[in-house]
Design an enzyme around this catalytic site. Structure first.
Site, short mmCIF file in Angstrom:
data_model
loop_
_atom_site.label_atom_id
_atom_site.label_comp_id
_atom_site.label_asym_id
_atom_site.label_seq_id
_atom_site.Cartn_x
_atom_site.Cartn_y
_atom_site.Cartn_z
N ASP A 120 0.83 -1.20 0.00
CA ASP A 120 0.00 0.00 0.00
C ASP A 120 0.87 1.26 0.00
O ASP A 120 0.65 2.20 0.76
CB ASP A 120 -0.93 0.00 1.21
CG ASP A 120 -2.05 1.02 1.10
OD1 ASP A 120 -2.33 1.49 -0.02
OD2 ASP A 120 -2.65 1.36 2.15
N ASP A 142 -11.46 0.39 4.88
CA ASP A 142 -10.27 0.75 4.10
C ASP A 142 -9.24 1.46 4.96
O ASP A 142 -8.09 1.62 4.56
CB ASP A 142 -10.65 1.67 2.94
CG ASP A 142 -11.53 0.99 1.92
OD1 ASP A 142 -11.28 -0.18 1.60
OD2 ASP A 142 -12.49 1.63 1.45
N ASP A 192 -2.88 -4.01 -5.85
CA ASP A 192 -2.21 -2.71 -5.98
C ASP A 192 -0.71 -2.78 -6.24
O ASP A 192 -0.11 -1.77 -6.58
CB ASP A 192 -2.38 -1.83 -4.73
CG ASP A 192 -3.78 -1.33 -4.54
OD1 ASP A 192 -4.64 -1.62 -5.38
OD2 ASP A 192 -4.03 -0.67 -3.51
#
Length: 470
Positions: free
Chosen positions: A253, A446, A292
């Site tokens: 992330d 999230d 991601d």
């Protein structure tokens, strides 16, 4: 988890898909008569210099004296049915010892044990409980009645070893079609807690927990083999497909930071993904690889890291999964419809090893419509066609029922935005995306942002109800 948001123009025509309805599943047969040891050790037998007792839900095997050979101090149990030559099996168990040493685990035909050890492998026991998960293939023989043994001699001492959760299951010959619904998912556990609100719990159970949802795996599991084996084994026992997210790459992330963490370095990640893959073994599974990570590699420069190193780690991960989990359908994550243009994303996927996988995933943890995600995926495949060829793809529909959230601060619209809704429940299709999946767990936050104050990955019932109500 950071996913860059932005509006896209929807197609004027609705996406048309022919849906495949999963067939009912049948349970796999457990070939160990007693692997839990809740009250006894029967039918396990002490052989040579060992004593065997049941103790607090474990099988306690004490080596009585120092012996030279592994088989001079062992414990064995017959399988409940003969094995099928040529078929794949997985032996798994928990074990720990009073002293660390290498023991040996075998699965062998009882009529010819020395000549037909289908599995004979050393396992490094430690003083802390660890899960071992070992695949093997049954050999051809006239008499295929079998037994499992744990051989504890030859250590130079007289250790006491404890075993639990011993399991022997045959890998399904035919790939299951039904997706696994875990009773231990975050929404299922919350809805099943009597302390929680009854009406809310009923709604979450009916609309979220009863659907097949991915389980996410990362460094928060101290024993990744146990975590993966428990989950995959539970699905296998129902003849259903387990669905896993591998989420532990270093500098995870990197763009958003809400779900930061991951393995410490490339070596640590290689070791972790190897253990993850080996825990799946030859069993059937679905894996979404590192949401991601391809798209966010450019952000690792903020930590003084090289994006090329991230692509190399992903390439290595795809090679490890292909070798160690050959029946897993792996989808390398390709972000969402607006993060990177398809002509940029495609070559990044290639250098990250998509040639080693079944395909790619899109819209994980995001809100873009299925139509826009289809358009993006088709475009990515257009650029892949000239290199590795077109690939299968899957779309996360867990929160895209109302499409993306739009306001005057688009940079944070990915993080628990209001007014979103559950999308199409998980299902396999005959056209377009191979699957519509709920990769993101509906109701898992999230991060501390938007309409939730819970940390990333924490279940928030209010967030879940917002998705149910739209």
């Amino acid at each position: 988890m950071r996913l860059i948001a932005g509006a896209t123009a929807a197609l004027s025509a609705a996406l048309t898909a022919v849906l495949l309805v999963p067939q009912p599943a049948s349970a796999a047969t457990q070939l160990i008569g007693n692997g839990a040891f809740t009250s006894s050790t029967t039918p396990w037998a002490a052989i040579g210099q060992t004593t065997v007792t049941a103790e607090s839900g474990w099988m306690k095997v004490a080596v009585k004296q120092v012996v030279a050979n592994p088989w001079d101090a062992m414990v064995a149990a017959p399988t409940t049915a003969a094995l099928n030559p040529g078929k794949s099996y997985t032996l798994s168990f928990d074990a720990y010892s009073t002293t660390a040493f290498k023991a040996r685990a075998t699965v062998q035909y009882t009529a010819t044990p020395s000549a037909n050890q289908l599995l004979a492998t050393d396992v490094q026991l430690t003083t802390e409980s660890k899960r071992y998960s070992i695949p093997f293939t049954a050999a051809t023989a006239t008499d295929t009645a079998a037994e499992v043994t744990f051989q504890l001699g030859g250590s130079g001492g007289a250790p006491t070893v404890r075993f639990d959760n011993v399991s022997l299951l045959e890998t399904q010959t035919t790939r299951p079609t039904a997706l696994y619904v875990s009773p231990l998912s975050n929404p299922a556990r919350w809805a099943g807690d009597p302390a929680n609100d009854g009406d809310t719990a009923k709604a979450i159970a009916a609309d979220i927990a009863n659907e097949p949802i991915f389980e996410w795996f990362g460094g928060w599991f101290g024993d990744i083999t146990k975590a993966v084996d428990d989950y995959v084994g539970a699905a296998q026992a129902q003849d259903k497909l387990p669905m896993l997210v591998a989420y532990n790459i270093p500098n995870r992330d990197a763009c958003g930071g809400q779900s930061g963490g991951g393995a410490g370095d490339a070596t640590g990640y290689h070791n972790w993904i190897t253990e993850f893959a080996k825990a799946i073994g030859t069993r059937h599974a679905i894996v979404v690889l590192e949401p991601d990570a391809v798209a966010a590699a450019e952000c690792v420069t903020k930590f003084g890291k090289d994006p090329e190193d991230q692509y190399r780690m992903l390439l290595d991960a795809t090679q490890v999964l292909r070798a160690q989990a050959p029946n897993a359908w792996v989808y390398l994550d390709a972000a969402n419809a607006t993060w990177h243009a398809p002509d940029k994303m495609a070559p990044l996927l290639v250098k990250s090893g998509i040639a080693n996988t079944r395909g790619f995933s899109v819209n994980v943890s995001n809100y873009f419509t299925t139509v826009d995600s289809e358009t993006y995926s088709v475009a990515v495949n257009g650029y892949l066609s000239g290199t590795v060829g077109t690939k299968k793809y899957v779309i996360d529909t867990s929160r895209n029922g109302n499409g993306p959230y739009e306001d005057d601060t688009p940079g944070d619209n990915w993080c628990n935005p209001p007014g979103r809704k559950l999308g199409t429940p998980p299902i396999r299709q005959l056209s377009g995306a191979e699957y519509l999946f709920w990769v993101k767990v509906p109701g898992d936050s999230d991060g501390q942002c938007g309409i939730s104050d819970e940390p990333a990955g924490t279940f928030d019932p209010d967030l879940a109800m917002a998705l149910i109500n739209g």
